[in-house]
Enzyme design. Structure first.
Site, PDB file in Angstrom:
ATOM      1  N   HIS A   1      49.841  -9.713  49.646  1.00 38.77           N
ATOM      2  CA  HIS A   1      50.825  -9.823  48.560  1.00 38.77           C
ATOM      3  C   HIS A   1      50.738 -11.267  48.054  1.00 38.77           C
ATOM      4  O   HIS A   1      50.513 -12.186  48.851  1.00 38.77           O
ATOM      5  CB  HIS A   1      52.261  -9.644  49.044  1.00 38.77           C
ATOM      6  CG  HIS A   1      52.578  -8.335  49.697  1.00 38.77           C
ATOM      7  ND1 HIS A   1      52.361  -8.103  51.026  1.00 38.77           N
ATOM      8  CD2 HIS A   1      53.153  -7.207  49.205  1.00 38.77           C
ATOM      9  CE1 HIS A   1      52.770  -6.881  51.323  1.00 38.77           C
ATOM     10  NE2 HIS A   1      53.249  -6.304  50.242  1.00 38.77           N
TER      11      HIS A   1
ATOM     12  N   ASP B   1      52.618 -13.671  50.176  1.00 44.99           N
ATOM     13  CA  ASP B   1      52.144 -13.918  51.553  1.00 44.99           C
ATOM     14  C   ASP B   1      51.274 -15.162  51.589  1.00 44.99           C
ATOM     15  O   ASP B   1      51.289 -15.918  52.546  1.00 44.99           O
ATOM     16  CB  ASP B   1      51.224 -12.793  52.069  1.00 44.99           C
ATOM     17  CG  ASP B   1      51.826 -11.423  51.997  1.00 44.99           C
ATOM     18  OD1 ASP B   1      53.056 -11.317  52.051  1.00 44.99           O
ATOM     19  OD2 ASP B   1      51.037 -10.447  51.897  1.00 44.99           O
TER      20      ASP B   1
END
Ligand code: XLS
Ligand code: NI
Ligand code: NI
Length: 441
Positions: free
Chosen positions: A105, A108
């Site tokens: 993501h 992240d």
């Protein structure tokens, strides 16, 4: 600045295939990437992928307790410097494990900072590093995605928020995430509903929210085409958690949604085992539903705990499960853009860095075994032959006529009046077939 060690997983060498008799916990017993099954190397059949969010960012917290993960390289901050260090950690891990892919993501890999402009700048800085590390190691991006569920602005959803500004923010964020995925040559891009659902219908205009989600995905498809991104778009079904009901609840609901909003040609499904079981289905069921629609793209490989009712995201070690999954994958002719993405995390009690290796090695070995078993079952042919025979009445006569769409109810009546009744049915032989599968496991 703190001096970083050159090696983060010191003492762990590249994981090698040592064969089924090895007692080395840091070796593959079944996953030999070069071994051929049906003329294709295991590496290309399985297309393993590591998830950044669990493996690199997972702190092993649960709803009752703080994170337990011991990660000596972490400095306790979410700074850009720390994010850069984590990129090196991630690629050292993936190189040592020998996986060809990873997935992330946006949030992240790079921290959110100030407004969208600063956040995008952080993401660009990290994307540059990711690209360098991809080139250095040959590890590729299976798919990227945007995190539209952690930040409080998404409390009511992202594309399905009651607040139009949140929709706009989410659109801007997804635009950037698709562009970064494109720049990193990602083979796909995932939309998981996150908070696209509701907690109570008392405050929810369901129709309006679904329309907004459809519109949002169309905007994403338009942008994909505008920038020439050729990767595959996927929807990842999940019925609940964090919301009570998510609009992408299972494979059938997603397919219906995609059809209703004229998006089916632009999306495939990314199916996750633990989401299937939360939806009251088996993974095999979800896969067969997707395959029937020609829409199975990729899988998030994990497993739940049948005694716990949430998305525990455990590493898959059950060979029955991996055999069923690989039977479906082989049946559809293998992955094209998709892969076996370990959307799985080590248990809170497994907090040392080496546990990350044990977990992935176990998952990769379980899938390698599942693949070999599935290929052997297909080669043997008895299972497929049984199913074929079971439907043999459709191959000719009235069956063939019905399938060809050439029969009327009047014709069926004439046919049955002449016959009088149906000949006795044959047994489904479930136990016989279960025993047959066990012959190979
Ligand atoms: C959460 C989902 C998520 C997606 C990517 O349950 O599995 O991790 O795979 O957003
Ligand atoms: Ni997932
Ligand atoms: Ni999940």
């Amino acid at each position: 600045m703190k001096r970083q060690p050159k090696e983060f997983f010191a003492g762990i060498r590249k994981i090698q295939y040592e064969g089924p008799h090895s007692k080395n916990p840091l070796a593959f017993k079944h996953y030999n990437p070069d071994e051929l099954v049906d003329g294709k190397p295991l590496r290309d059949h399985l297309r393993f992928s590591v998830t950044y969010w669990h493996t690199i960012r997972g702190q092993l917290a649960d709803m009752f307790g703080a994170g337990t993960a011991v990660r000596p390289w972490e400095d306790g901050t979410n700074s850009l410097e720390m994010a850069k260090t984590r990129v090196r950690v991630a690629f050292e891990f993936m190189e040592k494990l020998g996986v060809p892919f990873y997935a992330f993501h946006d949030r992240d890999v790079a921290p959110e900072a100030g407004g969208l402009r600063e956040t995008n700048r952080n993401l660009d800085a990290i994307a540059k590093l990711l690209k360098e590390e991809q080139q250095r190691t040959g590890v590729k991006l299976l798919w990227g995605t945007a995190c539209l569920f952690v930040h409080p602005r998404f409390v009511h959803g992202a594309a399905t928020s009651c607040n139009a500004d949140v929709f706009a923010y989410a659109g801007a964020q997804v635009k950037k995430a698709i562009e970064v995925t494109h720049a990193l040559n990602g083979e796909g891009y995932v939309f998981w509903g996150g908070r696209e659902g509701y907690s109570t219908l008392l405050n929810t205009d369901l129709k309006r929210e679904m329309d907004h989600l459809g519109a949002f995905l169309h905007l994403a498809v338009d942008h994909k085409k505008a920038i020439g991104f050729k990767g595959q778009f996927y929807i990842e079904p999940k019925p609940k958690e964090p919301t009570k009901h998510q609009y992408d609840s299972d494979a059938a609901a997603c397919l219906n949604f995609l059809r209703e909003y004229d998006l089916l040609k632009d999306f495939q499904l990314n199916l996750e085992t633990n989401h299937a079981t939360l939806a009251g289905h088996t993974m095999q069921h979800e896969m067969e539903v997707a395959i029937a629609a020609g829409a199975l793209g990729s899988i998030d490989a994990n497993t739940g705990d049948l005694l716990l009712g949430w998305d525990t995201d455990q590493f898959p070690t059950n060979v029955y499960l991996t055999t069923e999954i690989m039977l479906s994958i082989l049946k559809m002719g293998g992955f094209k853009t998709g892969g076996t993405n370990f959307d799985a995390k080590v248990r809170r009690e497994s907090f040392e860095p080496v546990d990350l290796f044990h977990a992935h090695i176990g998952g990769m070995d379980a899938f390698a075994r599942g693949l070999k078993i599935a290929a052997a079952i297909r080669k043997d042919g008895r299972l497929a032959e049984f199913v074929k025979q079971r439907y043999s009445s459709w191959g000719s006569g009235i069956g063939a006529k019905i399938e060809a769409g050439k029969a009327s109810l009047t014709e069926l009546e004439t046919y049955m009046l002449k016959k009088g009744d149906v000949a006795p049915n044959t047994s489904g032989r479930q136990e016989f077939l279960e025993n047959l599968i066990n012959e190979f496991i």
